[in-house]
Design a protein around this motif. Structure first.
Motif, PDB file in Angstrom:
ATOM      1  N   ARG B 134       0.763  -1.137  -0.066  1.00  0.00           N
ATOM      2  CA  ARG B 134      -0.167  -0.260  -0.059  1.00  0.00           C
ATOM      3  C   ARG B 134       0.924   1.277   0.045  1.00  0.00           C
ATOM      4  NH1 ARG B 134      -6.012   0.462   3.397  1.00  0.00           N
ATOM      5  NH2 ARG B 134      -6.719  -1.442   2.156  1.00  0.00           N
ATOM      6  N   ALA B 136       3.913   1.443  -1.435  1.00  0.00           N
ATOM      7  CA  ALA B 136       4.396   1.790  -2.534  1.00  0.00           C
ATOM      8  C   ALA B 136       3.571   2.213  -3.678  1.00  0.00           C
ATOM      9  CB  ALA B 136       4.955   0.186  -2.964  1.00  0.00           C
ATOM     10  N   ALA B 137       2.303   1.917  -3.470  1.00  0.00           N
ATOM     11  CA  ALA B 137       1.198   2.264  -4.275  1.00  0.00           C
ATOM     12  C   ALA B 137       0.892   3.743  -4.067  1.00  0.00           C
ATOM     13  CB  ALA B 137       0.003   1.236  -4.158  1.00  0.00           C
ATOM     14  N   ALA B 138       0.849   4.252  -2.799  1.00  0.00           N
ATOM     15  CA  ALA B 138       0.404   5.483  -2.441  1.00  0.00           C
ATOM     16  C   ALA B 138       1.488   6.371  -2.886  1.00  0.00           C
ATOM     17  CB  ALA B 138       0.364   5.656  -0.866  1.00  0.00           C
ATOM     18  N   GLU B 140       3.190   6.122  -5.615  1.00  0.00           N
ATOM     19  CA  GLU B 140       3.212   6.417  -7.074  1.00  0.00           C
ATOM     20  C   GLU B 140       1.958   7.207  -7.354  1.00  0.00           C
ATOM     21  OE1 GLU B 140       2.694   2.529  -9.005  1.00  0.00           O
ATOM     22  OE2 GLU B 140       4.993   1.929  -8.471  1.00  0.00           O
TER      23      GLU B 140
END
Lengths: 355, 157
Positions: B134, B136-138, B140
């Motif tokens: 999460r 890592a996704a945030a 991006e």
């Protein structure tokens, strides 16, 4: 003593390596990364022990590529991305080309799995849903079902070896089992609850070769083994064993080898391998549950979190791992003492007699 | 937009010069272990997402709430949002994580959590902050990354 001997480190990714997939014949290892690329690794020449990067798949997806899965024929590769898409790749005229893009999830796709028959693809996402896609001729892919059911992100999807059950692992701490019934996939069972299920995010799962057992791994730092039981003529999954105390941090990945060894990779930088304790046929007691023993714990397998472990499909002692260091490592697993505790396997007996 | 905490209590920046340096700390050929004060120095000047004050001035972070096990490579930071229902808690936690990811050697594992009892949805906030997928996704997400960078800006001055 069992050994996990480091064979080679495959460097190339420029960000965390998230996931690995061996092609079904074991000739190619696919890795995917936060660097938005997929790398394909093959032997330097036939029979060589050295693996090299033979292709880079890029520019199809704009964000992290989180997961990859081969079609059972090994001719196509599906890749799931945080950009909400799943790409399908195929070799055309000797070059890997993106031939389809599966769009529909609202946000990050976190898992993709091609069914054993090759006719279906399952994807899962932070949007809490699981999509089932049918592979049609001519690289057409059609969504045939969308499953809601998890309360939070779905982290991974895994097919049972017979292709009739799909399991999903979630940030909601549960595992769900889905089965097709009258053209619709229905949730048949949810593995959850005090004393039964995981107590934090379930990151992954793997089936034993025959499909009668599966193992799951979690942020609760444990692995759980589940067995398929028959109850009133219905199949039911029940807990068989919890492997705890081996990892200090999140267990991100688990895999079950063709020869029966379970490997796990964790945020504590280690890889563990477990073997099922063999019960002598003379004292088989139907009430006795099989137990699993640690065969080896490899500390600092990567200098960072280990995100993925995958056994080679044809050579069951070859293991690949992927880490936050962006590297892929290849390992040779040598099972030492058998679980009776006194006999060495042929391979390590030879080695120890030579030293 | 209404502020979540319109009038937070503001404290003074502490003087944290290392008063007593041991002979060992002064020796140049010896690696100094990372300690709580060093981590505090990295995070004290992060800016609060909704006020022109630092996390130290709002007592969101303090040296006491930082634990370092240098030999095991583990850093744990507890932070205290200014109000129990603070919706900025995940953003603050994310900013703390990013700052420490940028400054610490990669051998360190960083655990970020709200101080026990300091937030109404403590477990949910902590789970999210420690799910690296999460995170890592945030990071991006350009909008979120901009907000994180705004919080971090003060700590580089």
């Amino acid at each position: 003593m069992s050994k996990l001997k480091h064979l080679q480190t495959l460097a190339g990714h420029t960000d965390r390596a998230w996931n690995l997939a061996w092609s079904p014949n074991g000739d190619t290892l696919a890795s995917c990364s936060g660097d938005k690329t997929v790398r394909l690794w093959t032997r330097k020449c036939p029979g060589s022990e050295e693996w090299v990067c033979s292709a880079i798949l890029e520019e199809a997806q704009a964000r992290t590529i989180r997961c990859c899965s081969w079609a059972p024929g090994g001719r196509q590769l599906a890749t799931a991305s945080f950009d909400a898409t799943t790409a399908i790749w195929e070799v055309q005229g000797g070059v890997w080309e993106q031939v389809a893009l599966l769009e529909g999830h609202e946000n990050e796709v976190k898992g993709v799995a091609w069914s054993p028959s090759g006719s279906l693809i399952a994807t899962c996402s932070r949007d809490k849903s699981i999509w089932i896609w049918e592979a049609l001729p001519g690289n057409e892919y059609e969504c045939v079902d969308v499953k809601q059911g998890h309360a939070q992100d779905v982290k991974a999807v895994v097919w049972h070896p017979d292709g009739e059950i799909l399991i999903s692992c979630s940030y909601d701490d549960t595992i769900k089992l889905w089965r097709e019934s009258d053209d619709e996939w229905v949730c048949e069972q949810t593995l959850t609850g005090p004393g039964l299920g995981h107590t934090s995010t379930v990151w992954g799962a793997a089936f034993k070769r025959g499909g009668e057992c599966m193992v799951s791994c979690s942020d609760d730092c444990t692995l759980k083994v589940w067995a398929c039981k028959s109850r009133d003529g219905e199949l039911w999954w029940a807990p068989l064993a919890t492997l705890s105390g081996y990892h200090d941090r999140t267990v991100y990945s688990v895999d079950w080898s063709a020869s029966g060894a379970i490997a796990s990779g964790s945020g504590d930088n280690s890889i563990c391998v477990f073997e099922e304790e063999e019960i002598a046929s003379s004292d088989v007691n139907p009430q006795q549950k099989p137990s699993f023993q640690l065969s080896i714990r490899k500390l600092d397998a990567h200098p960072t979190d280990v995100n993925c472990v995958r056994w080679h499909p044809k050579d069951p002692s070859l293991l690949a791992s992927a880490g936050d260091d962006g590297c892929i490592r290849l390992w040779r697993y040598q099972k030492g003492l058998d679980m009776a505790g006194n006999m060495l396997e042929a391979g390590s007996a030879i080695e120890s007699s030579m030293t | 937009m209404d502020l979540i905490n319109p009038s937070p209590q503001v404290f003074e920046r502490k003087d944290t010069d290392r008063k007593a340096r041991t002979k060992q700390e002064l020796a140049e050929d010896v690696r100094d272990p990372i300690d709580a004060l060093e981590i505090f120095e990295h995070v004290r000047d992060l800016t609060d997402p909704e006020h022109p004050y630092t996390l130290e001035q709002l007592k969101v972070v303090s040296e006491d709430a930082i634990t370092v096990k240098d030999d095991e490579g583990i850093v744990s930071v507890l932070f205290t949002p200014t109000v129990q229902h603070c919706s900025m808690a995940t953003l603050i936690g994310l900013s703390l994580r990013v700052k420490l990811m940028q400054t610490l050697p990669s051998r360190f594992k960083v655990d970020i959590a709200v101080a026990p009892g300091s937030h109404s949805t403590e477990a949910a906030v902590n789970k999210q902050l420690n799910d690296k997928e999460r995170v890592a996704a945030a990071l991006e997400n350009p909008n979120l990354l901009e907000m994180v960078n705004n919080c971090l800006a003060g700590s580089y001055r």
